[in-house]
Design an enzyme around this catalytic site. Structure first.
Site, short mmCIF file in Angstrom:
data_model
loop_
_atom_site.label_atom_id
_atom_site.label_comp_id
_atom_site.label_asym_id
_atom_site.label_seq_id
_atom_site.Cartn_x
_atom_site.Cartn_y
_atom_site.Cartn_z
N HIS A 209 0.87 -1.18 0.00
CA HIS A 209 0.00 0.00 0.00
C HIS A 209 0.91 1.23 0.00
O HIS A 209 1.49 1.57 1.02
CB HIS A 209 -0.87 -0.07 1.26
N HIS A 211 1.78 5.30 -0.84
CA HIS A 211 1.32 6.67 -1.11
C HIS A 211 2.38 7.38 -1.94
O HIS A 211 3.58 7.11 -1.81
CB HIS A 211 1.06 7.41 0.21
N CYS A 242 -3.99 9.67 5.31
CA CYS A 242 -4.42 9.46 6.69
C CYS A 242 -4.54 10.82 7.38
O CYS A 242 -3.55 11.55 7.46
CB CYS A 242 -3.40 8.59 7.43
N ASN A 251 -2.83 8.21 -2.26
CA ASN A 251 -2.36 6.87 -2.63
C ASN A 251 -1.76 6.93 -4.03
O ASN A 251 -2.02 7.87 -4.79
CB ASN A 251 -3.55 5.90 -2.70
N1 COA Z 1 -17.20 2.45 15.28
C1 COA Z 1 -18.01 3.39 15.79
N2 COA Z 1 -17.87 3.95 17.00
C2 COA Z 1 -16.82 3.52 17.73
C3 COA Z 1 -15.94 2.54 17.27
C4 COA Z 1 -16.16 2.00 15.99
N3 COA Z 1 -15.33 1.09 15.47
N4 COA Z 1 -15.01 2.34 18.22
C5 COA Z 1 -15.32 3.13 19.26
N5 COA Z 1 -16.41 3.86 18.95
C6 COA Z 1 -17.08 4.85 19.78
C7 COA Z 1 -17.36 4.36 21.19
O1 COA Z 1 -18.56 3.66 21.20
C8 COA Z 1 -17.43 5.65 21.95
O2 COA Z 1 -18.67 6.29 21.67
P1 COA Z 1 -19.35 7.31 22.70
O3 COA Z 1 -18.39 8.49 22.84
O4 COA Z 1 -20.63 7.67 22.02
O5 COA Z 1 -19.48 6.53 23.96
C9 COA Z 1 -16.35 6.49 21.30
O6 COA Z 1 -16.19 5.97 19.95
C10 COA Z 1 -15.03 6.43 22.02
O7 COA Z 1 -14.67 5.07 22.19
P2 COA Z 1 -13.18 4.66 22.57
O8 COA Z 1 -13.07 3.18 22.55
O9 COA Z 1 -12.77 5.39 23.82
O10 COA Z 1 -12.41 5.20 21.32
P3 COA Z 1 -11.28 6.29 21.19
O11 COA Z 1 -11.82 7.66 21.28
O12 COA Z 1 -10.14 5.92 22.08
O13 COA Z 1 -10.86 6.04 19.66
C11 COA Z 1 -10.83 4.51 17.82
C12 COA Z 1 -10.39 4.77 19.25
C13 COA Z 1 -9.98 3.36 17.32
C14 COA Z 1 -12.29 4.15 17.79
C15 COA Z 1 -10.59 5.78 16.95
O14 COA Z 1 -9.32 6.32 17.20
C16 COA Z 1 -10.73 5.49 15.49
O15 COA Z 1 -11.80 5.22 15.00
N6 COA Z 1 -9.62 5.58 14.72
C17 COA Z 1 -9.61 5.27 13.32
C18 COA Z 1 -8.90 6.35 12.55
C19 COA Z 1 -8.86 6.03 11.08
O16 COA Z 1 -9.79 5.53 10.49
N7 COA Z 1 -7.72 6.37 10.44
C20 COA Z 1 -7.53 6.19 9.03
C21 COA Z 1 -7.48 4.78 8.59
S1 COA Z 1 -6.00 3.94 9.06
ZN ZN Z 2 -3.23 4.80 3.01
#
Ligand code: COA
Ligand code: ZN
Length: 313
Positions: A209, A211, A242, A251
Site C-alpha cells: 500500500h 502513497h 491518513c 495513494n
Molecule cells: N465504530 C463506531 N464507533 C466507535 C468505534 C467504531 N469502530 N469504536 C469506538 N467507537 C465509539 C465508542 O462507542 C465511543 O462512543 P461514545 O463516545 O458515544 O461513547 C467512542 O467511539 C469512544 O470510544 P473509545 O473506545 O474510547 O475510542 P477512542 O476515542 O479511544 O478512539 C478509535 C479509538 C480506534 C475508535 C478511533 O481512534 C478510530 O476510530 N480511529 C480510526 C482512525 C482512522 O480511520 N484512520 C484512518 C485509517 S487507518
Molecule cells: Zn493509506
C-alpha cells in the site's frame, strides 16, 4: 528493472475508503455507492468500500452501514472494510463485509495518533476480532501502517515490521498489508522488506500500500513486483491520505498504475478507459483537482490530430 510480465498484478481499489476518508467535502451515500458500483464494473476483484471506525475520528465515512447495504455486489468481487477494533468488526460483519482489514502502525507514536491506543492494545483488540470471526467465512487482513517510515519517529526498523507480520500470523491472521502511510519508502528498501516478508508469506497473502507523497509510488510498485509482490492498493485519481499523519497525501493513482501495467504488458484485468472516465468526474464530485496524471494526459494511444500547418511544410 526487469519484472516478469506474464504474472498478473492484482489491484485493490481503495478510493472509497482511503480516498474519501480525508476529503473535507461530504460525499453523499448515493454517490459513494455509485462510485463503488462503477468500480465493480471496471474489473476490480477487490474494493475497500469503507471503514467502520469512530464517526468522530473519520466523519467522511460515517455512513459505512448504508454504503455496504446499498452497493450492488458483483460476483467475484471482494468488498473489504477497514476496522480498528472489535466494535468496528461487529459493525462490518453486520454490514456483510467480505473481508476485514485490521490496522495497526509499526510506529507506536502514529498508532496512538491514529488509533488513540498503544500497539499492544491494538493487538489485544485484533485477538478479540480473530475470535469473533472464527468459523465465519469472512476474510482477515491486517495492515502494518508506517511500515517504511513514520512522520513522527522517522525510520522504522525492518525487524520490527517482520516481528509484527509474525505476530499477525501467530494470531491466525492470514493476509498482511505493508503500508507506506506518508510516502517515505524507496525502491531498494521496498525490495528488501518485500523479499524478507515473502520468506514468511505467499505472494497471494501480501499487499503493498503505497502513497505517492514524495513521487516514488510507482517506482516502489515496480521494485515490489520485481521482488515477487503481486497485490497492490491504489486509489482512483490518486486520492487519499491518513488524517492523523502530518503531511499525508494521496495513494498511488489507480489509472496511472493500470497505464503502467498496460504499457509494460503486465495483466491486471482492469479497464483503463472506464477508469479514466470515472476519474475525470472526481473534480466535480469533490470540488478540487486530483493528483492522477493519466486522466489528464490520456493514454499513449489517444493520439491527437496532426496540425494543419505540417502539410504545407
Ligand atoms: N465504530 C463506531 N464507533 C466507535 C468505534 C467504531 N469502530 N469504536 C469506538 N467507537 C465509539 C465508542 O462507542 C465511543 O462512543 P461514545 O463516545 O458515544 O461513547 C467512542 O467511539 C469512544 O470510544 P473509545 O473506545 O474510547 O475510542 P477512542 O476515542 O479511544 O478512539 C478509535 C479509538 C480506534 C475508535 C478511533 O481512534 C478510530 O476510530 N480511529 C480510526 C482512525 C482512522 O480511520 N484512520 C484512518 C485509517 S487507518
Ligand atoms: Zn493509506
Amino acid at each position: 528493472m526487469n519484472p516478469r510480465t506474464d504474472e498478473p498484478l492484482i489491484v485493490q481499489e481503495v478510493a472509497p475508503r482511503d480516498g474519501l476518508q480525508i476529503e473535507p467535502t461530504w460525499v453523499e451515500t448515493r454517490d459513494k455507492v455509485a462510485l463503488i458500483d462503477r468500480l465493480s464494473k471496471a474489473g476490480f476483484s477487490r474494493i475497500e468500500a469503507g471503514s467502520f471506525v469512530s464517526p468522530k475520528a473519520i466523519p467522511a465515512l460515517r455512513d459505512g452501514e448504508a454504503v455496504f447495504r446499498q452497493i450492488t455486489r458483483r460476483p467475484g468481487v471482494i468488498y473489504v472494510a477497514l476496522v480498528p477494533n472489535l466494535k468496528g468488526a461487529e459493525r462490518a460483519l453486520a454490514a456483510c463485509a467480505d473481508e476485514l482489514n485490521l490496522v495497526m502502525s509499526a510506529s507506536e507514536t502514529h498508532n496512538r495518533a491514529n488509533m488513540r491506543m498503544s500497539c499492544s492494545a491494538s493487538r489485544d483488540g485484533f485477538a478479540d476480532i480473530v475470535r469473533c470471526v472464527a468459523g465465519s467465512r469472512v476474510g482477515l487482513n491486517a495492515t502494518v501502517a508506517t511500515a517504511f517510515g513514520c512522520p513522527f519517529e522517522g525510520p522504522i526498523d525492518e525487524n520490527r515490521v517482520i516481528g509484527i507480520v509474525a505476530a499477525y500470523q501467530e494470531m491466525g491472521i492470514p493476509n498482511v498489508t505493508l503500508a507506506d502511510t506518508t510516502g517515505m519508502a524507496n525502491p531498494r528498501q521496498v525490495a528488501r522488506l518485500v523479499s524478507r516478508v515473502l520468506e514468511r508469506l505467499s505472494a497471494d497473502s501480501l499487499t503493498l500500500h503505497f502513497h505517492n507523497t514524495r513521487g516514488l509510488g510507482l517506482a516502489n510498485v515496480l521494485a515490489a513486483y520485481d521482488a515477487g509482490a503481486r497485490r497492490f492498493d491504489a486509489a482512483l485519481g490518486g486520492l487519499g491520505g491518513c488524517p492523523f499523519a502530518p503531511g499525508a497525501s494521496g495513494n498511488i493513482c489507480t489509472e496511472d498504475l493500470i497505464n503502467l501495467c498496460d504499457e509494460m504488458g503486465i495483466p491486471t484485468g482492469i479497464d483503463l478507459q472506464q477508469l479514466i472516465a470515472l476519474s475525470r468526474e472526481l473534480p466535480e464530485l469533490l470540488g478540487h483537482d486530483v493528483p492522477g496524471q493519466v486522466a489528464k494526459a490520456g493514454r499513449n494511444c489517444d493520439l491527437h490530430p496532426v496540425p494543419e500547418y505540417i502539410g504545407s511544410l
